[in-house]
Design a protein around this motif. Structure first.
Motif, PDB file in Angstrom:
ATOM      1  N   VAL A  84       0.839  -1.198   0.000  1.00 62.34           N
ATOM      2  CA  VAL A  84       0.000   0.000   0.000  1.00 62.34           C
ATOM      3  C   VAL A  84       0.874   1.248   0.000  1.00 62.34           C
ATOM      4  CG1 VAL A  84      -1.719   1.320   1.290  1.00 62.34           C
ATOM      5  CG2 VAL A  84      -1.902  -1.188   1.139  1.00 62.34           C
ATOM      6  N   TYR A  85       1.912   1.240   0.832  1.00 64.29           N
ATOM      7  CA  TYR A  85       2.815   2.394   0.902  1.00 64.29           C
ATOM      8  C   TYR A  85       3.485   2.644  -0.445  1.00 64.29           C
ATOM      9  CZ  TYR A  85       7.060   5.043   1.903  1.00 64.29           C
ATOM     10  OH  TYR A  85       8.079   5.967   1.856  1.00 64.29           O
ATOM     11  N   LEU A  86       4.005   1.603  -1.074  1.00 62.02           N
ATOM     12  CA  LEU A  86       4.724   1.776  -2.340  1.00 62.02           C
ATOM     13  C   LEU A  86       3.787   2.242  -3.451  1.00 62.02           C
ATOM     14  CD1 LEU A  86       7.092  -1.332  -2.206  1.00 62.02           C
ATOM     15  CD2 LEU A  86       7.695   1.060  -1.802  1.00 62.02           C
ATOM     16  N   ARG A  87       2.565   1.718  -3.489  1.00 64.44           N
ATOM     17  CA  ARG A  87       1.615   2.162  -4.515  1.00 64.44           C
ATOM     18  C   ARG A  87       1.270   3.632  -4.342  1.00 64.44           C
ATOM     19  NH1 ARG A  87      -1.020  -3.027  -3.674  1.00 64.44           N
ATOM     20  NH2 ARG A  87      -2.613  -2.029  -2.377  1.00 64.44           N
ATOM     21  N   GLN A  88       1.201   4.082  -3.108  1.00 63.79           N
ATOM     22  CA  GLN A  88       0.858   5.483  -2.846  1.00 63.79           C
ATOM     23  C   GLN A  88       2.046   6.419  -3.020  1.00 63.79           C
ATOM     24  OE1 GLN A  88      -0.694   5.381   1.140  1.00 63.79           O
ATOM     25  NE2 GLN A  88      -2.739   4.710   0.501  1.00 63.79           N
ATOM     26  N   THR A  89       3.260   5.894  -2.861  1.00 61.49           N
ATOM     27  CA  THR A  89       4.444   6.748  -2.796  1.00 61.49           C
ATOM     28  C   THR A  89       5.205   6.830  -4.109  1.00 61.49           C
ATOM     29  OG1 THR A  89       4.648   6.164  -0.453  1.00 61.49           O
ATOM     30  CG2 THR A  89       6.570   7.180  -1.494  1.00 61.49           C
ATOM     31  N   ILE A  90       5.243   5.731  -4.880  1.00 57.68           N
ATOM     32  CA  ILE A  90       6.034   5.712  -6.114  1.00 57.68           C
ATOM     33  C   ILE A  90       5.173   6.111  -7.310  1.00 57.68           C
ATOM     34  CG2 ILE A  90       7.350   4.274  -7.711  1.00 57.68           C
ATOM     35  CD1 ILE A  90       8.313   2.648  -5.368  1.00 57.68           C
ATOM     36  N   LYS A  91       5.600   7.132  -7.997  1.00 58.17           N
ATOM     37  CA  LYS A  91       4.893   7.588  -9.200  1.00 58.17           C
ATOM     38  C   LYS A  91       5.352   6.796 -10.410  1.00 58.17           C
ATOM     39  CE  LYS A  91       4.035  11.762 -11.967  1.00 58.17           C
ATOM     40  NZ  LYS A  91       4.309  13.226 -12.077  1.00 58.17           N
ATOM     41  N   GLU A  92       6.670   6.637 -10.559  1.00 60.87           N
ATOM     42  CA  GLU A  92       7.211   5.875 -11.679  1.00 60.87           C
ATOM     43  C   GLU A  92       8.648   5.475 -11.388  1.00 60.87           C
ATOM     44  OE1 GLU A  92       6.916   8.425 -15.041  1.00 60.87           O
ATOM     45  OE2 GLU A  92       8.576   9.711 -14.448  1.00 60.87           O
ATOM     46  N   GLN A  93       9.121   4.468 -12.131  1.00 59.45           N
ATOM     47  CA  GLN A  93      10.504   4.013 -12.045  1.00 59.45           C
ATOM     48  C   GLN A  93      11.078   3.938 -13.462  1.00 59.45           C
ATOM     49  OE1 GLN A  93      11.207   0.623  -9.106  1.00 59.45           O
ATOM     50  NE2 GLN A  93       9.052   0.294  -9.605  1.00 59.45           N
ATOM     51  N   SER A  94      12.392   4.131 -13.565  1.00 61.40           N
ATOM     52  CA  SER A  94      13.045   4.018 -14.864  1.00 61.40           C
ATOM     53  C   SER A  94      14.483   3.572 -14.681  1.00 61.40           C
ATOM     54  CB  SER A  94      13.005   5.349 -15.622  1.00 61.40           C
ATOM     55  OG  SER A  94      13.730   6.351 -14.909  1.00 61.40           O
ATOM     56  N   ALA A  95      15.057   3.078 -15.779  1.00 66.59           N
ATOM     57  CA  ALA A  95      16.452   2.629 -15.787  1.00 66.59           C
ATOM     58  C   ALA A  95      17.151   3.256 -16.983  1.00 66.59           C
ATOM     59  CB  ALA A  95      16.534   1.107 -15.856  1.00 66.59           C
ATOM     60  N   PRO A  96      17.761   4.433 -16.819  1.00 65.70           N
ATOM     61  CA  PRO A  96      18.503   5.061 -17.927  1.00 65.70           C
ATOM     62  C   PRO A  96      19.602   4.161 -18.474  1.00 65.70           C
ATOM     63  CG  PRO A  96      18.188   6.618 -16.138  1.00 65.70           C
ATOM     64  CD  PRO A  96      17.763   5.278 -15.620  1.00 65.70           C
ATOM     65  N   ASP A  97      20.177   3.325 -17.600  1.00 71.81           N
ATOM     66  CA  ASP A  97      21.118   2.296 -18.029  1.00 71.81           C
ATOM     67  C   ASP A  97      21.024   1.160 -17.029  1.00 71.81           C
ATOM     68  OD1 ASP A  97      23.158   2.683 -15.841  1.00 71.81           O
ATOM     69  OD2 ASP A  97      23.359   4.637 -16.803  1.00 71.81           O
ATOM     70  N   ASP A  98      21.794   0.103 -17.253  1.00 74.44           N
ATOM     71  CA  ASP A  98      21.663  -1.101 -16.436  1.00 74.44           C
ATOM     72  C   ASP A  98      21.992  -0.898 -14.965  1.00 74.44           C
ATOM     73  OD1 ASP A  98      20.746  -2.629 -18.484  1.00 74.44           O
ATOM     74  OD2 ASP A  98      22.641  -3.681 -18.864  1.00 74.44           O
ATOM     75  N   HIS A  99      22.717   0.160 -14.646  1.00 71.18           N
ATOM     76  CA  HIS A  99      23.137   0.328 -13.248  1.00 71.18           C
ATOM     77  C   HIS A  99      22.707   1.678 -12.664  1.00 71.18           C
ATOM     78  CE1 HIS A  99      25.790  -2.848 -14.874  1.00 71.18           C
ATOM     79  NE2 HIS A  99      25.543  -3.384 -13.700  1.00 71.18           N
ATOM     80  N   THR A 100      21.687   2.279 -13.275  1.00 74.62           N
ATOM     81  CA  THR A 100      21.103   3.507 -12.744  1.00 74.62           C
ATOM     82  C   THR A 100      19.599   3.302 -12.599  1.00 74.62           C
ATOM     83  OG1 THR A 100      22.782   4.847 -13.852  1.00 74.62           O
ATOM     84  CG2 THR A 100      20.822   5.982 -13.046  1.00 74.62           C
ATOM     85  N   TRP A 101      19.116   3.479 -11.401  1.00 76.38           N
ATOM     86  CA  TRP A 101      17.705   3.254 -11.067  1.00 76.38           C
ATOM     87  C   TRP A 101      17.133   4.574 -10.569  1.00 76.38           C
ATOM     88  CZ3 TRP A 101      16.141   0.610  -5.895  1.00 76.38           C
ATOM     89  CH2 TRP A 101      14.757   0.405  -5.846  1.00 76.38           C
ATOM     90  N   VAL A 102      16.096   5.085 -11.234  1.00 75.59           N
ATOM     91  CA  VAL A 102      15.467   6.350 -10.866  1.00 75.59           C
ATOM     92  C   VAL A 102      14.053   6.067 -10.373  1.00 75.59           C
ATOM     93  CG1 VAL A 102      14.745   8.630 -11.632  1.00 75.59           C
ATOM     94  CG2 VAL A 102      16.840   7.601 -12.571  1.00 75.59           C
ATOM     95  N   ILE A 103      13.780   6.516  -9.145  1.00 74.23           N
ATOM     96  CA  ILE A 103      12.450   6.338  -8.552  1.00 74.23           C
ATOM     97  C   ILE A 103      11.858   7.721  -8.316  1.00 74.23           C
ATOM     98  CG2 ILE A 103      11.109   5.183  -6.767  1.00 74.23           C
ATOM     99  CD1 ILE A 103      14.720   4.493  -6.639  1.00 74.23           C
ATOM    100  N   THR A 104      10.773   8.034  -9.005  1.00 71.37           N
ATOM    101  CA  THR A 104      10.089   9.309  -8.818  1.00 71.37           C
ATOM    102  C   THR A 104       8.924   9.110  -7.876  1.00 71.37           C
ATOM    103  OG1 THR A 104      10.686  10.004 -11.059  1.00 71.37           O
ATOM    104  CG2 THR A 104       8.904  11.207  -9.976  1.00 71.37           C
ATOM    105  N   LEU A 105       8.858   9.946  -6.845  1.00 74.37           N
ATOM    106  CA  LEU A 105       7.831   9.814  -5.823  1.00 74.37           C
ATOM    107  C   LEU A 105       6.644  10.734  -6.107  1.00 74.37           C
ATOM    108  CD1 LEU A 105      10.089   9.772  -2.612  1.00 74.37           C
ATOM    109  CD2 LEU A 105       9.501   7.883  -4.155  1.00 74.37           C
TER     110      LEU A 105
END
Length: 238
Positions: A84-105
């Motif tokens: 429930v927390y993650l569904r409410q908190t995370i807007k989107e995720q992306s991987a610009p490359d294999d070792h970069t993880w971007v989490i937009t809240l």
């Protein structure tokens, strides 16, 4: 989120982006080597470690595995607090490359780093490749692939869970033992009997049994890992 016995069942085989220093409790790198908050978004950019491999033939750990792991935890059919927390908190995720993880809240959240760390123990890394080929790992058929220093071997519900040391050498630590078996024993007297019979080599005992163990030559060991901590959740009603 896992606690107590739940963590004991996965911590040897799974790893997290962020660990906790055993003495200070500060965030330290594990699968992530760095993390940065962009306050304007708000979003976190997490740099992930290169060269970490999953157990078995499931390939190298990447940002796509972390995206997959959080998607699994936030599935719509899950009603657990982390989901429930993650569904409410995370807007989107992306991987610009294999070792970069971007989490937009969806909003600023000072608690989010806890969800990436050992403090809450929710962001364990699952293999996207394994899920794609086998679906949810069946502990009785397909061993779950983690990145930790030990691999899953077998378990008996309510009885034990067994691990073997991962090979070849682990990127972070090499296990001291060829095999570890975590047994679930509710009665303190049974745990003491197991120690005395040399069937158990490490256990927690209440204070009234510690003296008996020490008289038989056993030694107390001071824990150096984060202990239990308390939470209070509030619900805002419309």
């Amino acid at each position: 989120m896992l606690a107590g016995a739940g963590q004991a069942q996965v911590s040897p085989m799974y790893e997290l982006p962020i660990d906790l220093d055993h003495t200070s409790g500060k965030y330290v790198p594990m699968l992530a080597t760095a993390w940065k908050l962009d306050e304007r978004a708000p979003s976190y950019t997490v740099t992930l470690r290169k060269g970490v491999r999953f157990h078995g033939d499931w390939g190298e750990f990447t940002a796509h595995d972390m995206i997959h792991s959080f998607q699994q935890k936030a599935k719509e059919d899950s009603t657990g607090t982390p989901a429930v927390y993650l569904r409410q908190t995370i807007k989107e995720q992306s991987a610009p490359d294999d070792h970069t993880w971007v989490i937009t809240l969806t909003r600023p959240d000072s608690n989010f780093l806890n969800y990436l760390s050992r403090r809450i123990y929710s962001a364990v890394a699952y293999s996207r490749k394994q899920y794609a080929q086998t679906g949810d790992p069946d502990l009785n058929a397909v061993p779950p692939a983690g990145t930790g220093p030990y691999e899953f071997v077998a378990r008996e519900p309510g009885g034990y869970i067994r691990f073997k040391r991962a090979a070849p050498e682990h990127w972070r630590i090499n296990g001291d033992f060829q095999e570890i078996e975590v047994r679930f024993m509710k009665e303190a007297s049974t745990r003491l009997a197991g120690l005395i019979a040399n069937e158990v080599h490490l256990s927690n005992l209440p204070e009234d049994l510690v003296a008996q163990a020490e008289r038989r030559g056993f030694k107390m060991i001071q824990g150096r890992v984060p202990a239990f901590w308390s939470r209070m959740w509030t619900v805002q009603r419309a």
